[in-house]
Design a protein around this motif. Structure first.
Motif, short mmCIF file in Angstrom:
data_model
loop_
_atom_site.label_atom_id
_atom_site.label_comp_id
_atom_site.label_asym_id
_atom_site.label_seq_id
_atom_site.Cartn_x
_atom_site.Cartn_y
_atom_site.Cartn_z
N GLN A 61 0.86 -1.19 0.00
CA GLN A 61 0.00 0.00 0.00
C GLN A 61 0.89 1.23 0.00
N LEU A 62 0.92 1.95 -1.11
CA LEU A 62 1.79 3.12 -1.22
C LEU A 62 1.36 4.23 -0.26
N THR A 63 2.33 4.91 0.32
CA THR A 63 2.06 6.06 1.18
C THR A 63 2.57 7.34 0.55
N THR A 64 3.08 7.26 -0.67
CA THR A 64 3.62 8.41 -1.38
C THR A 64 2.74 8.74 -2.57
N VAL A 65 2.91 9.93 -3.13
CA VAL A 65 2.09 10.39 -4.26
C VAL A 65 2.99 10.62 -5.47
#
Length: 445
Positions: free
Chosen positions: A141-145
């Protein structure tokens, strides 16, 4: 039982990747992430234990979670990562309030461990499995944009005299290029525009495998994705080959930026550090970089106050910084960590002198950076937008190709609108010590 958890991720980008895998694994298993730790049934802290300040930060975070658990004894507290791996023999006694300690190799097994904890299954309080590698099959689950970190190895074989990574993370273990390429494709499908390639030593990728190396990996990533920005971080100086520079010079999608930690430029200090390069090697590398890729931005880090570093050694380092005027320089004071080879070296530099040297060199670099930044004024640069500024929601912010996430400056966008994760063309109008300011002209790569 309500399957809810709160996760705190500490430390480096490699640790963040582990945290993102834990987020993905738990959510796939029916666990719900909650932003407020008071609302969670499980308090999860992924720690760093690389140097003493990181250890202290981790302990403070854990003790804060202990306080929440004392208010609600039904909560479970789980500590993972480098702190567990480093202090595996002491933590159970020192922090008995923690329900479970997991090492650095457990992200993909986190749901299994938490479920066992709540079903009352008898499990050890400290779990350190054999060395393993993450896989492209791991939920993440990515936490960056707009950007993501891509971890290509675990461990390290360099054994620098100031570093505990080999004892914490083990020997070098490389993922296959095919598995890495599959993960890169998954990340692109999720909207990632920039991949930051990371390892403890990126240039060592594939040394433990047959037929794999960093050049071949980058060629595969270029062939299998259409990602506009690929960035190489944490390269060992002696590992930057002509073949790698050929690839960088010829491929526009690999951004003109290299992060090459030199650590020092005195042969005396480099030898004591057990670094496998000399001052001449570093000078030659910088010349090769500027010759082959004239517009390249170079980031490096220096460690000052290492045992045996004389004033003459430090002045040699300052002269190097003044002459080469590198784009991005981090300076850290040596920490005499328990268990590192340098712990008992003679001629330890007093802490106040280490700090003085750090502050002095940072001041020198600040003036250089301010002057370097002015060359961007008037230029139009592609900028990857990360979202609203942390300073004010009246401004967007992002980064150019010459700025890596977290460690370098940023671009504040004072005109125009864009969606986070979008690459836009920005005319640079102002420069500061580390940051730039400009307005959007158009979208596009």
């Amino acid at each position: 039982m309500e399957k809810s958890f709160h996760l705190v991720s500490l430390g480096c980008a490699k640790n963040l990747v582990d945290s993102e895998v834990m987020l993905g694994v738990l959510q796939q298993d029916g666990w719900t992430f909650v932003a407020d730790p008071a609302d969670a049934t499980v308090l999860l802290v992924n720690t760093c234990g690389f140097i003493q300040p990181a250890v202290e930060e981790a302990i403070d975070e854990i003790l804060g979670m202990v306080s929440l658990k004392e208010e609600d004894p039904q909560k479970k507290l789980v500590v993972t990562g480098c702190l567990t791996q480093r202090y595996k023999n002491d933590l159970e006694t020192e922090i008995p309030e923690v329900d479970l300690f997991l090492g650095t190799e457990e992200p993909e097994k986190i749901a299994f461990h938490l479920n066992a904890l709540f079903t009352g299954e008898k499990i050890p309080k400290v779990i350190l499995h054999n060395r393993s590698l993450m896989s492209s099959r791991s939920p993440r689950q990515l936490t960056t944009v707009g950007m993501a970190w891509l971890k290509i190895t675990e461990g390290c074989n360099n054994h620098c005299a100031y570093c505990k990574i080999p004892s914490i993370r083990g020997r070098l273990r490389s993922r296959t290029s095919e598995d890495i390429a599959v993960e890169a494709m998954h990340l692109e499908e999720q909207g990632v525009r920039e991949l930051n390639i990371i390892a403890q030593d990126t240039t060592a990728y594939g040394n433990d495998l047959v037929g794999e190396n960093i050049v071949g990996l980058m060629e595969k990533l270029l062939a299998r994705t259409t990602l506009p920005w690929l960035r190489l971080l944490y390269l060992y100086p002696s590992g930057v080959s002509d073949a790698l520079l050929d690839l960088l010079a010829g491929e526009k999608r690999i951004v003109p930026y290299l992060d090459v930690p030199f650590q020092h430029v005195s042969d005396n200090v480099l030898k004591r550090m057990n670094r496998h390069h000399t001052a001449d090697d570093i000078e030659h590398l910088i010349s090769r970089l500027h010759t082959r890729i004239p517009d390249i931005a170079i980031r490096t880090t220096f460690l000052v106050g290492f045992p045996g570093e004389t004033e003459a050694d430090f002045l040699q380092l300052e002269d190097f910084v003044q002459r080469h005027r590198l784009d991005h320089v981090g300076v850290f004071p040596y920490c005499n960590e328990e268990g590192i080879p340098a712990e008992h070296f003679a001629d330890q530099v007093p802490e106040e002198e280490r700090i003085r040297r750090q502050q002095h060199l940072l001041a020198v670099q600040s003036r250089i950076s301010e002057e370097n930044q002015r060359r961007y004024i008037g230029r139009v640069e592609p900028v990857l937008v990360s979202g609203f500024s942390k300073e004010t929601d009246l401004l967007l912010e992002g980064r150019t190709r010459f700025q890596a996430p977290e460690v370098d400056g940023r671009v504040y966008i004072n005109d125009g609108s864009a969606t986070p994760g979008e690459i836009v063309q920005v005319r640079i109008e102002e420069s500061h010590d580390y940051d730039l300011v400009g307005g959007i002209l158009s979208t596009g790569e």
